[in-house]
Design a protein around this motif. Structure first.
Motif, PDB file in Angstrom:
ATOM      1  N   LEU A 107      18.471 -18.734 -69.240  1.00  0.00           N
ATOM      2  CA  LEU A 107      18.475 -19.014 -68.125  1.00  0.00           C
ATOM      3  C   LEU A 107      17.233 -18.911 -67.775  1.00  0.00           C
ATOM      4  CD1 LEU A 107      20.065 -18.261 -64.860  1.00  0.00           C
ATOM      5  CD2 LEU A 107      18.900 -16.159 -64.975  1.00  0.00           C
ATOM      6  N   ASP A 108      16.636 -20.169 -67.080  1.00  0.00           N
ATOM      7  CA  ASP A 108      15.874 -20.616 -66.604  1.00  0.00           C
ATOM      8  C   ASP A 108      14.806 -20.728 -65.100  1.00  0.00           C
ATOM      9  OD1 ASP A 108      13.309 -22.588 -66.394  1.00  0.00           O
ATOM     10  OD2 ASP A 108      13.874 -24.370 -65.707  1.00  0.00           O
ATOM     11  N   GLU A 109      13.695 -20.164 -65.140  1.00  0.00           N
ATOM     12  CA  GLU A 109      13.249 -18.739 -64.345  1.00  0.00           C
ATOM     13  C   GLU A 109      12.028 -19.131 -64.349  1.00  0.00           C
ATOM     14  OE1 GLU A 109      15.353 -14.563 -63.926  1.00  0.00           O
ATOM     15  OE2 GLU A 109      14.697 -14.973 -65.597  1.00  0.00           O
ATOM     16  N   PRO A 110      11.727 -20.234 -62.831  1.00  0.00           N
ATOM     17  CA  PRO A 110      10.433 -20.819 -63.294  1.00  0.00           C
ATOM     18  C   PRO A 110      10.182 -19.812 -61.570  1.00  0.00           C
ATOM     19  CG  PRO A 110      12.011 -22.562 -61.478  1.00  0.00           C
ATOM     20  CD  PRO A 110      12.958 -21.249 -62.506  1.00  0.00           C
ATOM     21  N   TYR A 111      10.302 -19.470 -60.953  1.00  0.00           N
ATOM     22  CA  TYR A 111       9.957 -18.376 -60.522  1.00  0.00           C
ATOM     23  C   TYR A 111       8.681 -17.083 -60.765  1.00  0.00           C
ATOM     24  CZ  TYR A 111      14.270 -17.080 -60.478  1.00  0.00           C
ATOM     25  OH  TYR A 111      15.944 -15.738 -61.858  1.00  0.00           O
ATOM     26  N   LEU A 112       9.539 -17.016 -62.140  1.00  0.00           N
ATOM     27  CA  LEU A 112       8.671 -15.289 -62.349  1.00  0.00           C
ATOM     28  C   LEU A 112       6.861 -15.516 -63.417  1.00  0.00           C
ATOM     29  CD1 LEU A 112      11.471 -14.330 -64.988  1.00  0.00           C
ATOM     30  CD2 LEU A 112      10.345 -13.590 -62.894  1.00  0.00           C
ATOM     31  N   GLU A 113       5.787 -14.677 -62.538  1.00  0.00           N
ATOM     32  CA  GLU A 113       4.902 -14.808 -63.615  1.00  0.00           C
ATOM     33  C   GLU A 113       4.819 -14.653 -64.859  1.00  0.00           C
ATOM     34  OE1 GLU A 113       0.853 -13.438 -61.205  1.00  0.00           O
ATOM     35  OE2 GLU A 113       2.889 -12.662 -61.077  1.00  0.00           O
ATOM     36  N   GLN A 114       5.426 -13.778 -65.105  1.00  0.00           N
ATOM     37  CA  GLN A 114       5.227 -13.228 -66.800  1.00  0.00           C
ATOM     38  C   GLN A 114       6.430 -14.317 -67.070  1.00  0.00           C
ATOM     39  OE1 GLN A 114       5.256  -9.126 -65.027  1.00  0.00           O
ATOM     40  NE2 GLN A 114       2.880  -8.927 -65.825  1.00  0.00           N
ATOM     41  N   TRP A 115       6.297 -15.424 -68.199  1.00  0.00           N
ATOM     42  CA  TRP A 115       8.182 -16.104 -68.294  1.00  0.00           C
ATOM     43  C   TRP A 115       7.887 -15.310 -69.751  1.00  0.00           C
ATOM     44  CZ3 TRP A 115      11.220 -19.699 -68.068  1.00  0.00           C
ATOM     45  CH2 TRP A 115      10.572 -20.824 -67.130  1.00  0.00           C
ATOM     46  N   LYS A 116       7.194 -14.608 -70.271  1.00  0.00           N
ATOM     47  CA  LYS A 116       7.358 -13.615 -71.587  1.00  0.00           C
ATOM     48  C   LYS A 116       8.101 -12.511 -71.419  1.00  0.00           C
ATOM     49  CE  LYS A 116       3.990 -15.978 -73.912  1.00  0.00           C
ATOM     50  NZ  LYS A 116       2.674 -15.538 -75.416  1.00  0.00           N
ATOM     51  N   ASN A 117       7.856 -12.225 -70.021  1.00  0.00           N
ATOM     52  CA  ASN A 117       8.805 -10.927 -70.287  1.00  0.00           C
ATOM     53  C   ASN A 117       9.577 -10.844 -68.990  1.00  0.00           C
ATOM     54  OD1 ASN A 117       7.268  -9.026 -71.401  1.00  0.00           O
ATOM     55  ND2 ASN A 117       5.035  -9.888 -70.493  1.00  0.00           N
ATOM     56  N   PRO A 118      11.294 -11.568 -69.263  1.00  0.00           N
ATOM     57  CA  PRO A 118      11.883 -11.426 -67.996  1.00  0.00           C
ATOM     58  C   PRO A 118      12.436 -10.217 -67.436  1.00  0.00           C
ATOM     59  CG  PRO A 118      12.668 -12.415 -69.661  1.00  0.00           C
ATOM     60  CD  PRO A 118      11.078 -12.584 -70.326  1.00  0.00           C
ATOM     61  N   SER A 119      11.885  -9.605 -68.323  1.00  0.00           N
ATOM     62  CA  SER A 119      12.801  -7.434 -68.143  1.00  0.00           C
ATOM     63  C   SER A 119      11.760  -6.961 -69.550  1.00  0.00           C
ATOM     64  CB  SER A 119      13.857  -7.903 -68.796  1.00  0.00           C
ATOM     65  OG  SER A 119      15.066  -6.454 -68.574  1.00  0.00           O
ATOM     66  N   ALA A 120      12.308  -6.169 -69.144  1.00  0.00           N
ATOM     67  CA  ALA A 120      11.279  -4.771 -69.706  1.00  0.00           C
ATOM     68  C   ALA A 120      12.096  -3.384 -70.458  1.00  0.00           C
ATOM     69  CB  ALA A 120      10.193  -4.083 -68.512  1.00  0.00           C
ATOM     70  N   VAL A 121      13.511  -3.893 -70.683  1.00  0.00           N
ATOM     71  CA  VAL A 121      14.292  -3.394 -71.079  1.00  0.00           C
ATOM     72  C   VAL A 121      15.708  -4.160 -71.535  1.00  0.00           C
ATOM     73  CG1 VAL A 121      14.430  -0.640 -70.017  1.00  0.00           C
ATOM     74  CG2 VAL A 121      16.125  -2.813 -69.186  1.00  0.00           C
ATOM     75  N   ALA A 122      16.861  -4.366 -72.463  1.00  0.00           N
ATOM     76  CA  ALA A 122      17.799  -4.231 -72.478  1.00  0.00           C
ATOM     77  C   ALA A 122      18.966  -3.918 -71.608  1.00  0.00           C
ATOM     78  CB  ALA A 122      17.249  -4.284 -74.265  1.00  0.00           C
ATOM     79  N   PHE A 123      19.384  -5.278 -71.692  1.00  0.00           N
ATOM     80  CA  PHE A 123      20.700  -4.909 -71.413  1.00  0.00           C
ATOM     81  C   PHE A 123      22.054  -6.424 -71.294  1.00  0.00           C
ATOM     82  CE2 PHE A 123      18.651  -7.427 -68.181  1.00  0.00           C
ATOM     83  CZ  PHE A 123      19.125  -8.666 -68.051  1.00  0.00           C
ATOM     84  N   ASP A 124      22.918  -5.843 -71.065  1.00  0.00           N
ATOM     85  CA  ASP A 124      23.977  -6.874 -71.344  1.00  0.00           C
ATOM     86  C   ASP A 124      25.677  -6.418 -70.258  1.00  0.00           C
ATOM     87  OD1 ASP A 124      26.862  -8.073 -72.825  1.00  0.00           O
ATOM     88  OD2 ASP A 124      26.130  -8.113 -74.589  1.00  0.00           O
ATOM     89  N   VAL A 125      25.425  -6.501 -69.450  1.00  0.00           N
ATOM     90  CA  VAL A 125      26.189  -6.759 -68.461  1.00  0.00           C
ATOM     91  C   VAL A 125      27.369  -7.367 -67.870  1.00  0.00           C
ATOM     92  CG1 VAL A 125      26.248  -5.735 -65.805  1.00  0.00           C
ATOM     93  CG2 VAL A 125      24.193  -5.150 -67.426  1.00  0.00           C
ATOM     94  N   LYS A 126      28.801  -6.950 -67.680  1.00  0.00           N
ATOM     95  CA  LYS A 126      29.917  -8.194 -66.840  1.00  0.00           C
ATOM     96  C   LYS A 126      29.824  -7.580 -65.726  1.00  0.00           C
ATOM     97  CE  LYS A 126      32.989 -11.123 -66.913  1.00  0.00           C
ATOM     98  NZ  LYS A 126      34.189 -10.387 -67.372  1.00  0.00           N
ATOM     99  N   VAL A 127      29.062  -8.022 -64.736  1.00  0.00           N
ATOM    100  CA  VAL A 127      29.376  -7.871 -63.394  1.00  0.00           C
ATOM    101  C   VAL A 127      30.707  -7.952 -62.596  1.00  0.00           C
ATOM    102  CG1 VAL A 127      28.048  -8.475 -61.315  1.00  0.00           C
ATOM    103  CG2 VAL A 127      27.140  -9.075 -63.355  1.00  0.00           C
ATOM    104  N   PRO A 128      30.563  -7.388 -62.192  1.00  0.00           N
ATOM    105  CA  PRO A 128      32.446  -6.703 -61.232  1.00  0.00           C
ATOM    106  C   PRO A 128      32.480  -7.939 -60.880  1.00  0.00           C
ATOM    107  CG  PRO A 128      31.418  -4.787 -61.619  1.00  0.00           C
ATOM    108  CD  PRO A 128      30.260  -5.865 -61.924  1.00  0.00           C
ATOM    109  N   GLU A 129      33.977  -8.070 -59.776  1.00  0.00           N
ATOM    110  CA  GLU A 129      33.975  -8.982 -58.301  1.00  0.00           C
ATOM    111  C   GLU A 129      33.373  -8.352 -57.592  1.00  0.00           C
ATOM    112  OE1 GLU A 129      34.642 -12.440 -58.675  1.00  0.00           O
ATOM    113  OE2 GLU A 129      35.420 -12.211 -60.906  1.00  0.00           O
ATOM    114  N   GLY A 130      32.754  -9.482 -56.573  1.00  0.00           N
ATOM    115  CA  GLY A 130      32.881  -8.593 -55.262  1.00  0.00           C
ATOM    116  C   GLY A 130      31.373  -8.116 -55.176  1.00  0.00           C
ATOM    117  N   SER A 131      30.621  -8.171 -57.102  1.00  0.00           N
ATOM    118  CA  SER A 131      29.026  -7.024 -56.998  1.00  0.00           C
ATOM    119  C   SER A 131      28.446  -8.375 -57.144  1.00  0.00           C
ATOM    120  CB  SER A 131      29.636  -6.288 -57.946  1.00  0.00           C
ATOM    121  OG  SER A 131      29.911  -5.056 -57.355  1.00  0.00           O
ATOM    122  N   VAL A 132      26.563  -7.676 -57.240  1.00  0.00           N
ATOM    123  CA  VAL A 132      25.685  -8.651 -58.355  1.00  0.00           C
ATOM    124  C   VAL A 132      25.042  -8.034 -58.277  1.00  0.00           C
ATOM    125  CG1 VAL A 132      25.856 -10.609 -55.294  1.00  0.00           C
ATOM    126  CG2 VAL A 132      24.151  -8.486 -54.943  1.00  0.00           C
TER     127      VAL A 132
END
Length: 239
Positions: free
Chosen positions: A120-145
């Motif tokens: 995922l390209d995220e040019p709006y991030l200030e810290q490119w090397k840190n898109p998240s402080a934690v690991a995660f793996d999520v399938k987003v349910p329908e009707g959610s964001v």
């Protein structure tokens, strides 16, 4: 080849009048066919969306249909991780998407989130090397964001297991750079000003043509011809 005085101004006036009519008419028709959503003005609270939005910065909010939320939208939503009623966050994934992150691996030489199998390209991030402080793996349910802030190292979000995706119905508004309602008003003002400029130029052009067509007064009246008899009398020497 000579041009009549005011000809160029007249052509410019016609162009401006047509352009003003097109702008004014186009905006009016667009508003009638698809009226722009009403908007409200507010101020960003906190630094979770820095550097995109900073604390106290003016923002514009427009109502949004939960079913029309798109990835990348900045929204105001009721989230479980905020003590406030609502908080600004960015939509990273929508219902049916699979989003994940592994801090130990890099994609294309940089740490990135992986959305539906692609980095995922995220040019709006200030810290490119840190898109998240934690690991995660999520399938987003329908009707959610899946919501995350732009200031990833100093904010909470759906990436934490105790938070997770948020129902799309919790989103109350979308943050926009400039509301369409305001753009429509400025469009009508611009069209009106162009029309006025065209009318003024047309008046100036018409006045120039009238001046060019007026008779020019002679600098001096021509001398009256001298009668032949009188000239002869003066020419003859007296005895």
């Amino acid at each position: 080849m000579t041009h009549r005085p005011g000809r160029r101004r007249g052509i410019a006036a016609i162009v401006l009048l047509v352009l003003g009519a097109v702008i004014l008419g186009g905006v009016t028709v667009a508003k009638a066919v698809n009226p722009p959503a009403r908007y409200s003005e507010g101020r960003a609270a906190g630094w979770q969306m820095a550097p995109t939005y900073t604390d106290g910065e003016s923002i514009y909010l427009e109502p949004v249909d939960p079913g029309k939320l798109r990835r990348g939208d900045v929204v105001l939503a009721s989230v479980p991780w905020s003590l406030e009623k609502t908080q600004m966050n960015r939509v990273i994934a929508v219902g049916g998407d699979h989003v994940r992150y592994r801090p130990s691996s890099k994609t294309s030489g940089q740490y990135r989130l992986v959305l539906n199998g692609d980095p995922l390209d995220e040019p709006y991030l200030e810290q490119w090397k840190n898109p998240s402080a934690v690991a995660f793996d999520v399938k987003v349910p329908e009707g959610s964001v899946f919501l995350m802030a732009d200031n990833r190292m100093n904010s909470d979000g759906s990436q934490y297991a105790n938070n997770g995706p948020v129902p799309a119905a919790n989103v109350s508004a979308k943050v926009v750079m400039y509301p369409m309602a305001k753009l429509a008003v400025w469009g009508q003002v611009a069209g009106g000003l162009v029309l006025v400029a065209g009318a003024v130029l047309a008046f100036v052009s018409r006045r120039a043509r009238r001046r060019a067509g007026a008779p020019v007064a002679a600098d001096a009246a021509p001398a009256e011809p001298v009668a032949a008899g009188a000239a002869g009398e003066h020419a003859v020497a007296q005895p």
